[in-house]
Design a protein around this motif. Structure first.
Motif, PDB file in Angstrom:
ATOM      1  N   ARG A   1     -12.743  25.404  10.981  1.00 22.43           N
ATOM      2  CA  ARG A   1     -13.745  24.385  10.693  1.00 22.43           C
ATOM      3  C   ARG A   1     -13.091  23.329   9.808  1.00 22.43           C
ATOM      4  N   ASN A   2     -12.882  22.153  10.383  1.00 19.88           N
ATOM      5  CA  ASN A   2     -12.271  21.072   9.617  1.00 19.88           C
ATOM      6  C   ASN A   2     -13.338  20.111   9.115  1.00 19.88           C
ATOM      7  N   GLN A   3     -13.156  19.644   7.886  1.00 17.30           N
ATOM      8  CA  GLN A   3     -14.081  18.671   7.313  1.00 17.30           C
ATOM      9  C   GLN A   3     -13.272  17.483   6.833  1.00 17.30           C
ATOM     10  N   SER A   4     -13.602  16.298   7.356  1.00 23.03           N
ATOM     11  CA  SER A   4     -12.867  15.093   6.985  1.00 23.03           C
ATOM     12  C   SER A   4     -13.717  14.204   6.088  1.00 23.03           C
ATOM     13  N   TYR A   5     -13.062  13.535   5.195  1.00 17.87           N
ATOM     14  CA  TYR A   5     -13.748  12.518   4.415  1.00 17.87           C
ATOM     15  C   TYR A   5     -12.781  11.389   4.127  1.00 17.87           C
ATOM     16  N   GLN A   6     -13.352  10.236   3.856  1.00 13.62           N
ATOM     17  CA  GLN A   6     -12.572   9.069   3.483  1.00 13.62           C
ATOM     18  C   GLN A   6     -13.007   8.636   2.105  1.00 13.62           C
ATOM     19  N   ALA A   7     -12.083   8.033   1.382  1.00 12.76           N
ATOM     20  CA  ALA A   7     -12.380   7.517   0.048  1.00 12.76           C
ATOM     21  C   ALA A   7     -11.617   6.218  -0.148  1.00 12.76           C
ATOM     22  N   TYR A   8     -12.166   5.353  -0.978  1.00 12.83           N
ATOM     23  CA  TYR A   8     -11.437   4.145  -1.343  1.00 12.83           C
ATOM     24  C   TYR A   8     -11.766   3.801  -2.786  1.00 12.83           C
ATOM     25  N   ALA A   9     -10.893   3.043  -3.375  1.00 16.23           N
ATOM     26  CA  ALA A   9     -11.115   2.562  -4.737  1.00 16.23           C
ATOM     27  C   ALA A   9     -10.414   1.223  -4.903  1.00 16.23           C
ATOM     28  N   VAL A  10     -11.028   0.357  -5.695  1.00 20.53           N
ATOM     29  CA  VAL A  10     -10.421  -0.914  -6.083  1.00 20.53           C
ATOM     30  C   VAL A  10     -10.425  -0.938  -7.603  1.00 20.53           C
ATOM     31  N   ILE A  11      -9.237  -1.025  -8.190  1.00 22.58           N
ATOM     32  CA  ILE A  11      -9.077  -0.920  -9.642  1.00 22.58           C
ATOM     33  C   ILE A  11      -8.406  -2.181 -10.168  1.00 22.58           C
ATOM     34  N   ASP A  12      -8.995  -2.772 -11.186  1.00 25.95           N
ATOM     35  CA  ASP A  12      -8.437  -3.971 -11.806  1.00 25.95           C
ATOM     36  C   ASP A  12      -7.541  -3.563 -12.971  1.00 25.95           C
ATOM     37  N   LEU A  13      -6.329  -4.106 -12.990  1.00 28.40           N
ATOM     38  CA  LEU A  13      -5.371  -3.867 -14.070  1.00 28.40           C
ATOM     39  C   LEU A  13      -5.020  -5.226 -14.675  1.00 28.40           C
ATOM     40  N   GLN A  14      -5.697  -5.603 -15.748  1.00 31.80           N
ATOM     41  CA  GLN A  14      -5.414  -6.886 -16.385  1.00 31.80           C
ATOM     42  C   GLN A  14      -4.186  -6.732 -17.275  1.00 31.80           C
ATOM     43  N   THR A  15      -3.152  -7.502 -16.958  1.00 30.29           N
ATOM     44  CA  THR A  15      -1.913  -7.430 -17.723  1.00 30.29           C
ATOM     45  C   THR A  15      -1.014  -8.589 -17.345  1.00 30.29           C
ATOM     46  N   ASP A  16      -0.130  -8.965 -18.283  1.00 27.46           N
ATOM     47  CA  ASP A  16       0.895  -9.953 -17.940  1.00 27.46           C
ATOM     48  C   ASP A  16       2.254  -9.276 -17.759  1.00 27.46           C
ATOM     49  N   ALA A  17       2.234  -7.958 -17.668  1.00 27.00           N
ATOM     50  CA  ALA A  17       3.481  -7.190 -17.467  1.00 27.00           C
ATOM     51  C   ALA A  17       4.058  -7.503 -16.094  1.00 27.00           C
ATOM     52  N   PRO A  18       5.371  -7.432 -15.963  1.00 30.04           N
ATOM     53  CA  PRO A  18       5.977  -7.663 -14.644  1.00 30.04           C
ATOM     54  C   PRO A  18       5.579  -6.559 -13.666  1.00 30.04           C
ATOM     55  N   LYS A  19       5.486  -6.943 -12.401  1.00 30.49           N
ATOM     56  CA  LYS A  19       5.048  -5.986 -11.376  1.00 30.49           C
ATOM     57  C   LYS A  19       5.954  -4.762 -11.304  1.00 30.49           C
ATOM     58  N   GLY A  20       7.249  -4.937 -11.576  1.00 30.81           N
ATOM     59  CA  GLY A  20       8.184  -3.816 -11.489  1.00 30.81           C
ATOM     60  C   GLY A  20       7.809  -2.672 -12.403  1.00 30.81           C
ATOM     61  N   ALA A  21       7.277  -2.984 -13.586  1.00 30.73           N
ATOM     62  CA  ALA A  21       6.898  -1.927 -14.530  1.00 30.73           C
ATOM     63  C   ALA A  21       5.760  -1.080 -13.965  1.00 30.73           C
ATOM     64  N   LEU A  22       4.770  -1.725 -13.373  1.00 31.27           N
ATOM     65  CA  LEU A  22       3.639  -0.997 -12.803  1.00 31.27           C
ATOM     66  C   LEU A  22       4.058  -0.208 -11.567  1.00 31.27           C
ATOM     67  N   ILE A  23       4.865  -0.841 -10.721  1.00 33.46           N
ATOM     68  CA  ILE A  23       5.279  -0.199  -9.477  1.00 33.46           C
ATOM     69  C   ILE A  23       6.152   1.026  -9.761  1.00 33.46           C
ATOM     70  N   ASP A  24       7.119   0.884 -10.665  1.00 37.49           N
ATOM     71  CA  ASP A  24       7.988   2.020 -11.002  1.00 37.49           C
ATOM     72  C   ASP A  24       7.169   3.197 -11.531  1.00 37.49           C
ATOM     73  N   ALA A  25       6.188   2.894 -12.394  1.00 37.95           N
ATOM     74  CA  ALA A  25       5.345   3.954 -12.954  1.00 37.95           C
ATOM     75  C   ALA A  25       4.516   4.622 -11.863  1.00 37.95           C
ATOM     76  N   ALA A  26       3.963   3.821 -10.955  1.00 35.40           N
ATOM     77  CA  ALA A  26       3.150   4.377  -9.867  1.00 35.40           C
ATOM     78  C   ALA A  26       3.987   5.268  -8.960  1.00 35.40           C
ATOM     79  N   GLU A  27       5.187   4.833  -8.634  1.00 35.98           N
ATOM     80  CA  GLU A  27       6.042   5.625  -7.741  1.00 35.98           C
ATOM     81  C   GLU A  27       6.454   6.943  -8.381  1.00 35.98           C
ATOM     82  N   ARG A  28       6.734   6.918  -9.694  1.00 36.06           N
ATOM     83  CA  ARG A  28       7.060   8.176 -10.379  1.00 36.06           C
ATOM     84  C   ARG A  28       5.872   9.133 -10.344  1.00 36.06           C
TER      85      ARG A  28
END
Length: 197
Positions: free
Chosen positions: A7-34
């Motif tokens: 018996r398989n049960q599927s679901y979908q989810a989504y989220a939109v999250i605001d990150l207010q910052t003037d930090a360079p994108k590389g800092a956020l991306i590197d952290a997310a990938e880790r």
């Protein structure tokens, strides 16, 4: 035997999250990938070049790659919903991550995360969009059910695992950039981020 049926049960989810910052994108991306590396069996990322930062952040779009094809008709005849084939596209994003988590007899998850930059007179930062297509497997014989029970005790249910993945990714991005994350919208509710609305 009836109780040995899958018996398989599927679901979908989504989220939109605001990150207010003037930090360079590389800092956020590197952290997310880790953070994501520990949550997937397969992680593929791309960092498209953004020619210009828009005033308003972009948003993922859902598409069915099998739409108007014979495969879609065959799937429908087999009782498979077209919704289970939906994928997220991230035009205008500065980072896209596609990951999967496959645990035989327990979970088959596909997730896409997109990072959209924005800058205007009032604020600047990024919107992190997440779309998840998750199938939790149920039923089966005694061995499969026991394996799922042990897995759930160790890492939680498939839905709890997905929620923890998103929460840990957002916290890593906040920590690396000094951003304050706010959940703009999402479905279903993500308990770990609910206080940030």
């Amino acid at each position: 035997m009836a109780d040995a049926q899958s018996r398989n049960q599927s679901y979908q989810a989504y989220a939109v999250i605001d990150l207010q910052t003037d930090a360079p994108k590389g800092a956020l991306i590197d952290a997310a990938e880790r953070a994501l590396a520990g949550y997937s069996s397969d992680l593929n990322t791309i960092r498209p070049i953004a020619v210009q930062t828009p005033e308003q952040p972009g948003r993922f779009q859902l598409q069915n790659p099998l739409a108007d094809s014979r495969l879609s008709a065959l799937a429908a005849m087999g009782g498979v919903s077209a919704q289970s084939f939906m994928i997220a596209t991230c035009d205008g994003a500065v980072w896209v991550a596609n990951l999967t988590r496959n645990i035989s007899g327990s979970q088959n998850m596909r997730a896409t995360l997109c990072l959209f930059p924005y800058a205007n007179d009032q604020r600047q930062g990024y919107h992190l969009n997440l779309f998840v297509n998750d199938t939790a497997e149920g039923g089966g014989g005694l061995t499969r059910r026991f394996g799922r029970a042990v897995s759930a005790r160790l890492v939680g249910t498939p839905q709890e695992f997905t929620e923890r993945m998103l929460k840990d990714t957002v916290v890593a991005m906040e920590t690396s950039s000094g951003a304050s994350a706010v959940l703009i919208e999402g479905e279903p509710d993500i308990p770990g981020l609910a206080w940030k609305r």
